[in-house]
Design a protein around this motif. Structure first.
Motif, PDB file in Angstrom:
ATOM      1  N   TRP A  38       0.845  -1.187   0.000  1.00 50.23           N
ATOM      2  CA  TRP A  38       0.000   0.000   0.000  1.00 50.23           C
ATOM      3  C   TRP A  38       0.882   1.239   0.000  1.00 50.23           C
ATOM      4  O   TRP A  38       2.003   1.215   0.532  1.00 50.23           O
ATOM      5  N   SER A  39       0.376   2.317  -0.534  1.00 49.44           N
ATOM      6  CA  SER A  39       1.121   3.572  -0.546  1.00 49.44           C
ATOM      7  C   SER A  39       1.407   4.037   0.876  1.00 49.44           C
ATOM      8  O   SER A  39       0.483   4.231   1.669  1.00 49.44           O
ATOM      9  N   ALA A  40       2.687   4.160   1.202  1.00 54.15           N
ATOM     10  CA  ALA A  40       3.137   4.568   2.542  1.00 54.15           C
ATOM     11  C   ALA A  40       2.610   3.639   3.629  1.00 54.15           C
ATOM     12  O   ALA A  40       2.549   4.014   4.804  1.00 54.15           O
ATOM     13  N   GLY A  41       2.235   2.424   3.257  1.00 50.77           N
ATOM     14  CA  GLY A  41       1.780   1.440   4.243  1.00 50.77           C
ATOM     15  C   GLY A  41       0.372   1.642   4.746  1.00 50.77           C
ATOM     16  O   GLY A  41      -0.042   0.944   5.675  1.00 50.77           O
ATOM     17  N   CYS A  42      -0.402   2.598   4.175  1.00 48.64           N
ATOM     18  CA  CYS A  42      -1.741   2.908   4.674  1.00 48.64           C
ATOM     19  C   CYS A  42      -2.809   2.678   3.609  1.00 48.64           C
ATOM     20  O   CYS A  42      -2.571   2.882   2.419  1.00 48.64           O
ATOM     21  N   LEU A  43      -3.978   2.288   4.070  1.00 47.40           N
ATOM     22  CA  LEU A  43      -5.147   2.180   3.190  1.00 47.40           C
ATOM     23  C   LEU A  43      -6.376   2.569   3.994  1.00 47.40           C
ATOM     24  O   LEU A  43      -6.512   2.190   5.165  1.00 47.40           O
ATOM     25  N   VAL A  44      -7.277   3.323   3.358  1.00 46.30           N
ATOM     26  CA  VAL A  44      -8.534   3.714   3.992  1.00 46.30           C
ATOM     27  C   VAL A  44      -9.686   3.112   3.190  1.00 46.30           C
ATOM     28  O   VAL A  44      -9.817   3.385   1.992  1.00 46.30           O
ATOM     29  N   LEU A  45     -10.500   2.265   3.844  1.00 48.68           N
ATOM     30  CA  LEU A  45     -11.711   1.740   3.221  1.00 48.68           C
ATOM     31  C   LEU A  45     -12.833   2.746   3.450  1.00 48.68           C
ATOM     32  O   LEU A  45     -13.179   3.044   4.595  1.00 48.68           O
ATOM     33  N   LEU A 111      -1.250   0.024   8.075  1.00 48.75           N
ATOM     34  CA  LEU A 111      -2.346   0.635   8.815  1.00 48.75           C
ATOM     35  C   LEU A 111      -3.574   0.647   7.927  1.00 48.75           C
ATOM     36  O   LEU A 111      -3.564   1.248   6.847  1.00 48.75           O
ATOM     37  N   LEU A 112      -4.641  -0.012   8.384  1.00 47.86           N
ATOM     38  CA  LEU A 112      -5.914  -0.014   7.669  1.00 47.86           C
ATOM     39  C   LEU A 112      -6.924   0.772   8.483  1.00 47.86           C
ATOM     40  O   LEU A 112      -7.095   0.537   9.678  1.00 47.86           O
ATOM     41  N   MET A 113      -7.611   1.714   7.828  1.00 50.93           N
ATOM     42  CA  MET A 113      -8.642   2.518   8.466  1.00 50.93           C
ATOM     43  C   MET A 113      -9.952   2.351   7.706  1.00 50.93           C
ATOM     44  O   MET A 113      -9.947   2.142   6.493  1.00 50.93           O
ATOM     45  N   THR A 117     -16.498   8.594   5.101  1.00 50.98           N
ATOM     46  CA  THR A 117     -16.119   9.727   4.265  1.00 50.98           C
ATOM     47  C   THR A 117     -14.633   9.652   3.924  1.00 50.98           C
ATOM     48  O   THR A 117     -13.845   9.069   4.678  1.00 50.98           O
ATOM     49  N   PRO A 118     -14.201  10.253   2.804  1.00 49.90           N
ATOM     50  CA  PRO A 118     -12.786  10.213   2.412  1.00 49.90           C
ATOM     51  C   PRO A 118     -11.904  10.920   3.434  1.00 49.90           C
ATOM     52  O   PRO A 118     -12.317  11.915   4.052  1.00 49.90           O
ATOM     53  N   PRO A 119     -10.677  10.471   3.623  1.00 46.55           N
ATOM     54  CA  PRO A 119      -9.797  11.062   4.647  1.00 46.55           C
ATOM     55  C   PRO A 119      -9.485  12.531   4.409  1.00 46.55           C
ATOM     56  O   PRO A 119      -9.259  13.271   5.369  1.00 46.55           O
ATOM     57  N   ALA A 120      -9.487  12.968   3.159  1.00 46.92           N
ATOM     58  CA  ALA A 120      -9.184  14.378   2.893  1.00 46.92           C
ATOM     59  C   ALA A 120     -10.248  15.314   3.444  1.00 46.92           C
ATOM     60  O   ALA A 120      -9.994  16.513   3.619  1.00 46.92           O
ATOM     61  N   SER A 121     -11.433  14.771   3.761  1.00 50.53           N
ATOM     62  CA  SER A 121     -12.521  15.614   4.268  1.00 50.53           C
ATOM     63  C   SER A 121     -12.618  15.621   5.789  1.00 50.53           C
ATOM     64  O   SER A 121     -13.445  16.346   6.341  1.00 50.53           O
ATOM     65  N   ALA A 135      -2.939  12.659   1.199  1.00 42.56           N
ATOM     66  CA  ALA A 135      -2.150  11.779   0.341  1.00 42.56           C
ATOM     67  C   ALA A 135      -2.463  10.303   0.550  1.00 42.56           C
ATOM     68  O   ALA A 135      -1.972   9.460  -0.204  1.00 42.56           O
ATOM     69  N   ALA A 136      -3.298   9.979   1.539  1.00 42.85           N
ATOM     70  CA  ALA A 136      -3.566   8.581   1.868  1.00 42.85           C
ATOM     71  C   ALA A 136      -4.330   7.880   0.753  1.00 42.85           C
ATOM     72  O   ALA A 136      -5.224   8.455   0.119  1.00 42.85           O
ATOM     73  N   GLU A 137      -3.983   6.617   0.525  1.00 41.03           N
ATOM     74  CA  GLU A 137      -4.680   5.816  -0.483  1.00 41.03           C
ATOM     75  C   GLU A 137      -6.053   5.413   0.051  1.00 41.03           C
ATOM     76  O   GLU A 137      -6.163   4.898   1.163  1.00 41.03           O
ATOM     77  N   ALA A 138      -7.088   5.652  -0.727  1.00 35.77           N
ATOM     78  CA  ALA A 138      -8.451   5.300  -0.326  1.00 35.77           C
ATOM     79  C   ALA A 138      -9.044   4.305  -1.315  1.00 35.77           C
ATOM     80  O   ALA A 138      -8.906   4.464  -2.528  1.00 35.77           O
TER      81      ALA A 138
END
Length: 222
Positions: A38-45, A111-113, A117-121, A135-138
């Protein structure tokens, strides 16, 4: 008195092999399978209520040995040697703790979150955390499509010990809101309507409990 469905029972929590993969969640499933790349080790579902993101996240945690933490009070000291899961992050989180976990993600195993809503918001005070979240991958999960909603209805029917007619679930999919709560409600109503005489749970019974709302749609059932 009939026993109500357990409030905590979620029809999407099936065995891994029985999870309904559909066009609405296939992309998110593929990104989970791509762990740890994952990008920078993070993913947001990211997905609406009832979309299955918690089911998918817990399945990932079981597969990877991830530790589930409370985003409001994360124990960052325990996050150095294993993957981390944070659920419903957009409902509240500790900014300093989340920033620390994001920084640790590339070396801690990921890290999975999950969020609606999208993290940018998400409302954030710390500038550095805001930039990380932007910048987090969603991975986006769409609302329930026909395949997932059919599976949810069938699971609630099974939990009630109901053996419906083959045409019942497809009929209901076209008539109820696309949500877990709507599926739970219609199955409860069918269960109650079947009565102590155990009337067959069929499309005819569903038409009866749904009333005039569906009468004008009967042409689509031909």
């Amino acid at each position: 008195m009939r026993q109500a469905l357990f409030d905590f029972w979620d029809p999407l929590f099936r065995a891994r092999g029985e999870f309904v993969v559909s066009p609405g969640n296939a992309g998110a499933c593929a990104r989970l399978e791509a762990w740890p790349a994952w990008s920078a080790g993070c993913l947001v579902l990211v997905g609406p209520e009832g979309s299955g993101k918690s089911r998918m996240a817990e399945d990932w945690a079981a597969r990877t040995g991830a530790l589930a933490l409370d985003p409001r009070q994360p124990d960052t000291a325990s996050a150095r040697a294993r993957p981390i899961l944070l659920e419903d992050v957009d409902r509240g989180f500790c900014e300093e703790g989340l920033f620390h976990l994001i920084n640790l993600a590339p070396v801690s195993g990921g890290l999975l979150m999950t969020a609606r809503t999208p993290p940018a918001s998400w409302p954030v005070r710390l500038p550095d955390l805001r930039s990380r979240l932007k910048a987090a991958e969603a991975a986006l999960i769409e609302g329930m499509d026909d395949a997932v909603l059919t599976g949810v209805i069938e699971d609630f029917l099974r939990a009630r010990g109901i053996r419906p007619s083959a045409d019942l679930a497809p009929y209901l999919v076209r008539r109820i809101d696309r949500s877990v709560s709507a599926a739970r409600d219609v199955v409860e109503r069918l269960h109650e309507a079947s009565g102590p005489d155990h009337r067959p749970v069929s499309r005819a019974l569903a038409r009866e409990i749904l009333g005039d709302e569906t009468e004008n749609l009967d042409l689509f059932d031909i």
